[in-house]
Design an enzyme around this catalytic site. Structure first.
Site, short mmCIF file in Angstrom:
data_model
loop_
_atom_site.label_atom_id
_atom_site.label_comp_id
_atom_site.label_asym_id
_atom_site.label_seq_id
_atom_site.Cartn_x
_atom_site.Cartn_y
_atom_site.Cartn_z
N LYS A 41 0.80 -1.22 0.00
CA LYS A 41 0.00 0.00 0.00
C LYS A 41 0.83 1.28 0.00
CE LYS A 41 -4.12 -2.07 2.05
NZ LYS A 41 -5.16 -1.97 3.11
N ASP A 101 -10.39 2.14 1.44
CA ASP A 101 -10.60 1.63 2.80
C ASP A 101 -11.28 2.69 3.67
OD1 ASP A 101 -9.49 -0.91 2.47
OD2 ASP A 101 -7.47 -0.21 2.92
N GLY A 110 -1.58 -0.15 14.01
CA GLY A 110 -0.91 -0.52 12.77
C GLY A 110 -1.44 0.28 11.59
N ALA A 169 -5.12 1.02 11.54
CA ALA A 169 -5.52 2.03 12.53
C ALA A 169 -5.45 3.44 11.95
CB ALA A 169 -4.65 1.92 13.76
N ARG A 174 4.57 3.57 18.82
CA ARG A 174 3.27 3.52 18.15
C ARG A 174 2.38 4.66 18.65
NH1 ARG A 174 2.88 0.52 13.48
NH2 ARG A 174 3.57 -1.63 13.79
#
Length: 283
Positions: free
Chosen positions: A76, A113, A138, A141, A165
Site C-alpha cells: 500500500k 478503505d 498498525g 488504525a 506507536r
C-alpha cells in the site's frame, strides 16, 4: 478520483489483487460477483503473489487490457513512488489500495478503505459519534483514524503497546486534524465503553477483552473477517451491541473499487456480500 469507462462488453478487461500473502484474499470472489451482476462477461479478476521487490516489474509488464489493481499488504505504501498521481484520501494516510489505469496509460492511486469504513458504519446507522476508541496502531488504525476524522466530533483514544506507536498515532491525529489521545494496551478494557470501538488488531489480540464487554455495549467495528466472529465480537453481539465486521469493510471498499475500475455505478453491494459470505462459509 474518476473511474475508467472501459465498458465495452466485447473487450476483455483485466483486474487483480496483489499482495503477499495473497492466497486467502476474497477480492476475486467479490469482484467476480460484481462483474456477473453488471453483465461484464469479458472481464476477469485474478490474484497474484507480489511483494515490494517484484512490484515494479509486475507493473511494467501490464498491457492496455488492464483496468485496475487492488493492493493489500505490503504494497500500500510501496506502490506510491510508482504512480503518476494519488488522490487526496490516499495521500492523507500515505496508503494506496486501489490503482486505476486511465485510457492514456496513467497510473492513478486511491484509498477506498477509508470511505469503505464510513460506508459500512453508515449502513448500520452510524452517521456521527462524539467520541471513539481504536484498538491497535498498525496500518489499518491510520485508515480508521482517517475515517473517524470524517464522523467523530470529539476525542479518539487509541490503545497501543509501545511508546513509538503512540507517538505515530498522535502524529496521524495532527495530520488528519482530529483529537487523539493514546493509552496503554493494559488499560484497553476501558475502550469498551466508548460509543464506537474500532478493533484493528490481528486475530486473537482482543480475545482477552471479551470478558470485559459491558452490559449494554454500543457499536464495535472489528476489521477481521476470518476467523469470525472473534471472541470480542461474539460477546458484544450476545450483550446486544451492534457489530460491524471486516467483511462489511471488505465489501464496501470493493464496491468503490469496482465502480472506479469499470466505470459502472452503483456496484451490486448485496450480491458481492452474499458471494463473500458463501465463500467464507465454504472454507
Amino acid at each position: 478520483m474518476n473511474g475508467v469507462t472501459r465498458t465495452d462488453g466485447d473487450r476483455r478487461c483485466r483486474a487483480a489483487v496483489l499482495g503477499s500473502p495473497i492466497a486467502h484474499s476474497l477480492s476475486p470472489v467479490l469482484h467476480g460477483a460484481a462483474y456477473g451482476e453488471l453483465g461484464l462477461a469479458g472481464w476477469s479478476y485474478d490474484r497474484f503473489e507480489v511483494d515490494e521487490t517484484t512490484l515494479p516489474a509486475f507493473l511494467e509488464k501490464l498491457g492496455p487490457e488492464w483496468a485496475g489493481l487492488s493492493l493489500t499488504m505490503p504494497l500500500k505504501r510501496a506502490v506510491i513512488p510508482l504512480l503518476d498521481e494519488i488522490g487526496e484520501t490516499a495521500s492523507s494516510v500515505e496508503a494506496v489500495n486501489t490503482v486505476v489505469f486511465t485510457e492514456d496509460g496513467r497510473r492513478t492511486g486511491d484509498n477506498t478503505d477509508i470511505p469503505g469504513i464510513v460506508a459500512a458504519l453508515r449502513e448500520r446507522g452510524i452517521e456521527q459519534v462524539d467520541s471513539a476508541a481504536i484498538l491497535g496502531a498498525g496500518a489499518t488504525a491510520s485508515s480508521a483514524l482517517a475515517a473517524l476524522a470524517r464522523i467523530c466530533t470529539g476525542e479518539v483514544v487509541v490503545y497501543v503497546r509501545s511508546a513509538a506507536r503512540a507517538a505515530e498515532m498522535r502524529q496521524w491525529g495532527e495530520r488528519l486534524d482530529i483529537e487523539v489521545r493514546t493509552a496503554d494496551w493494559a488499560d484497553a478494557e476501558r475502550a469498551l465503553t466508548a460509543p464506537l470501538v474500532i478493533a484493528t488488531t490481528p486475530a486473537g489480540a482482543t480475545d482477552a477483552l471479551a470478558s470485559s464487554v459491558p452490559g449494554r455495549p454500543a457499536t464495535l467495528f472489528d476489521v477481521l473477517y476470518e476467523p469470525w466472529p472473534t471472541d470480542l465480537a461474539a460477546r458484544w453481539s450476545a450483550y446486544g451491541g451492534a457489530v460491524v465486521s471486516g467483511l462489511d469493510l471488505l465489501v464496501h471498499q470493493a464496491v468503490l473499487q469496482v465502480e472506479q475500475m469499470t466505470g459502472r455505478a452503483p456496484a451490486p453491494l448485496d450480491a458481492m456480500r452474499t458471494a463473500g459470505e458463501k465463500a467464507l462459509a465454504a472454507r
